[in-house]
Design a protein around this motif. Sequence first.
Motif, PDB file in Angstrom:
ATOM      1  N   LYS A 134       0.768  -1.104  -0.123  1.00 16.66           N
ATOM      2  CA  LYS A 134       0.011  -0.084  -0.071  1.00 16.66           C
ATOM      3  C   LYS A 134       0.945   1.370  -0.037  1.00 16.66           C
ATOM      4  CE  LYS A 134      -3.640   0.709   2.338  1.00 16.66           C
ATOM      5  NZ  LYS A 134      -4.573   0.902   3.787  1.00 16.66           N
ATOM      6  N   ALA A 135       1.899   1.200   0.821  1.00 16.77           N
ATOM      7  CA  ALA A 135       2.775   2.318   0.837  1.00 16.77           C
ATOM      8  C   ALA A 135       3.376   2.738  -0.256  1.00 16.77           C
ATOM      9  CB  ALA A 135       3.761   2.235   2.059  1.00 16.77           C
ATOM     10  N   TYR A 136       3.945   1.491  -1.177  1.00 13.69           N
ATOM     11  CA  TYR A 136       4.693   1.766  -2.288  1.00 13.69           C
ATOM     12  C   TYR A 136       3.589   2.283  -3.201  1.00 13.69           C
ATOM     13  CZ  TYR A 136       7.127   0.681  -6.738  1.00 13.69           C
ATOM     14  OH  TYR A 136       7.659   0.732  -7.791  1.00 13.69           O
ATOM     15  N   LEU A 137       2.415   1.757  -3.571  1.00 15.88           N
ATOM     16  CA  LEU A 137       1.664   2.183  -4.345  1.00 15.88           C
ATOM     17  C   LEU A 137       1.184   3.690  -4.054  1.00 15.88           C
ATOM     18  CD1 LEU A 137      -0.971  -0.925  -4.920  1.00 15.88           C
ATOM     19  CD2 LEU A 137       1.226  -0.212  -6.389  1.00 15.88           C
ATOM     20  N   TYR A 138       0.988   3.963  -2.925  1.00 16.46           N
ATOM     21  CA  TYR A 138       0.723   5.371  -2.440  1.00 16.46           C
ATOM     22  C   TYR A 138       1.784   6.393  -3.020  1.00 16.46           C
ATOM     23  CZ  TYR A 138      -1.347   9.228   0.153  1.00 16.46           C
ATOM     24  OH  TYR A 138      -1.889  10.312   0.850  1.00 16.46           O
ATOM     25  N   GLY A 139       3.140   6.117  -2.852  1.00  9.09           N
ATOM     26  CA  GLY A 139       4.138   6.849  -3.206  1.00  9.09           C
ATOM     27  C   GLY A 139       4.322   7.121  -4.706  1.00  9.09           C
ATOM     28  N   LEU A 157       7.044  -0.445 -15.933  1.00 11.31           N
ATOM     29  CA  LEU A 157       7.092  -0.524 -14.706  1.00 11.31           C
ATOM     30  C   LEU A 157       5.634  -0.421 -14.337  1.00 11.31           C
ATOM     31  CD1 LEU A 157       8.362  -0.620 -11.662  1.00 11.31           C
ATOM     32  CD2 LEU A 157       8.501   1.716 -11.915  1.00 11.31           C
ATOM     33  N   LEU A 158       4.906   0.457 -14.586  1.00  8.99           N
ATOM     34  CA  LEU A 158       3.376   0.753 -14.184  1.00  8.99           C
ATOM     35  C   LEU A 158       2.705  -0.301 -14.876  1.00  8.99           C
ATOM     36  CD1 LEU A 158       3.042   4.387 -15.066  1.00  8.99           C
ATOM     37  CD2 LEU A 158       3.463   3.437 -12.822  1.00  8.99           C
ATOM     38  N   GLN A 159       2.777  -0.953 -15.832  1.00  3.87           N
ATOM     39  CA  GLN A 159       2.206  -2.285 -16.346  1.00  3.87           C
ATOM     40  C   GLN A 159       2.324  -3.529 -15.451  1.00  3.87           C
ATOM     41  OE1 GLN A 159      -0.053  -2.229 -19.218  1.00  3.87           O
ATOM     42  NE2 GLN A 159      -0.273  -4.290 -18.959  1.00  3.87           N
ATOM     43  N   LYS A 160       3.649  -3.499 -15.144  1.00  8.97           N
ATOM     44  CA  LYS A 160       4.094  -4.707 -14.565  1.00  8.97           C
ATOM     45  C   LYS A 160       3.167  -4.451 -13.057  1.00  8.97           C
ATOM     46  CE  LYS A 160       8.069  -7.272 -12.589  1.00  8.97           C
ATOM     47  NZ  LYS A 160       9.406  -7.456 -12.676  1.00  8.97           N
ATOM     48  N   THR A 161       3.327  -3.487 -12.449  1.00  9.95           N
ATOM     49  CA  THR A 161       2.781  -3.066 -11.078  1.00  9.95           C
ATOM     50  C   THR A 161       1.370  -3.154 -10.808  1.00  9.95           C
ATOM     51  OG1 THR A 161       4.700  -1.519 -10.668  1.00  9.95           O
ATOM     52  CG2 THR A 161       2.731  -1.523  -8.944  1.00  9.95           C
ATOM     53  N   PHE A 162       0.677  -2.783 -12.116  1.00  6.68           N
ATOM     54  CA  PHE A 162      -0.868  -2.894 -11.724  1.00  6.68           C
ATOM     55  C   PHE A 162      -1.662  -3.705 -12.566  1.00  6.68           C
ATOM     56  CE2 PHE A 162       0.349   1.696 -10.675  1.00  6.68           C
ATOM     57  CZ  PHE A 162      -0.283   1.522  -9.308  1.00  6.68           C
ATOM     58  N   GLU A 163      -1.045  -4.303 -13.321  1.00 10.77           N
ATOM     59  CA  GLU A 163      -1.802  -5.396 -14.289  1.00 10.77           C
ATOM     60  C   GLU A 163      -2.404  -6.624 -13.410  1.00 10.77           C
ATOM     61  OE1 GLU A 163       0.678  -6.939 -17.393  1.00 10.77           O
ATOM     62  OE2 GLU A 163       2.057  -7.828 -16.126  1.00 10.77           O
TER      63      GLU A 163
END
Length: 274
Positions: A45-50, A80-86
Amino acid sequence: TNIHRGTIRKILVENGITIVDSRSAQLAIGYIKEKSKFILSSQEKAYLYGLVMGDLTPVRKSNYTLKLITHSTHKIFMDLLQKTFEKYGITNYKETKNQNMYRFQSHLDLESFAFLLESKQEVIPNWINSYNFFDFLAGFIDSDGSVMLKRMDKNVFYSIRFFGQNLNLLNEIKTRLKILGYDSSIHLSHKKGYTHYRNDVMFRYNKDYYILETRKGQTIELLKKIPIRHPEKLLKKDLIFKIYKEKINQWNKIEEEVNKLRSVIKQSVLFSKS
């Protein structure tokens, strides 16, 4: 049937037949699919928030969907965003036709990711504490920060930098780092209205722009604790560790390797002409 919709509804209600809401009907016929719900760890959660606070815009699209949007010339950041949120929802990015830029978007379950809407306030919430603060910093660095490696006179200098127009946020990061035993400094980088060009791209600052920078002597320890994920910043991190391990102080001993790394990074960026 040429019968008015309201008449049909009246007949159904009078006969005790349940009328489902529009969303339930669309789910039933398979027109839309229910978004997966997630229980995230405090660190994730903290990583995604940042990450979102740094360079993404969260939008409440409906009572069930949170949409994330951003644009960038940097393909590796899009990857990076694709890998994080897919793994959390429908996610994609594509190159725009006119601006030579990438557009990213992701659709997530609102109930699971509503906390990301708070990032628009650009403050660090109380649930980010000493346990997950470094994860928050990792997301913020990956999105809108930098692992610096450069020449200072004839010597090697490295640090972690945070950028932004929100001076209060940078001061809060500085205070929290201080509590954890790390020193940093903040200085004004560019005044409001300043413009400059890089590779024929014009950059204009609509507000005063600040930089928070860590001390070189504490950067190694911080890089060990901050779990950055950005591939290019990880390459810089590895090179800094090599410099530290081999006790390289003079720039000319590492300049060629640094220039090769910069060349790799430059090739991953699309520059649009103003």
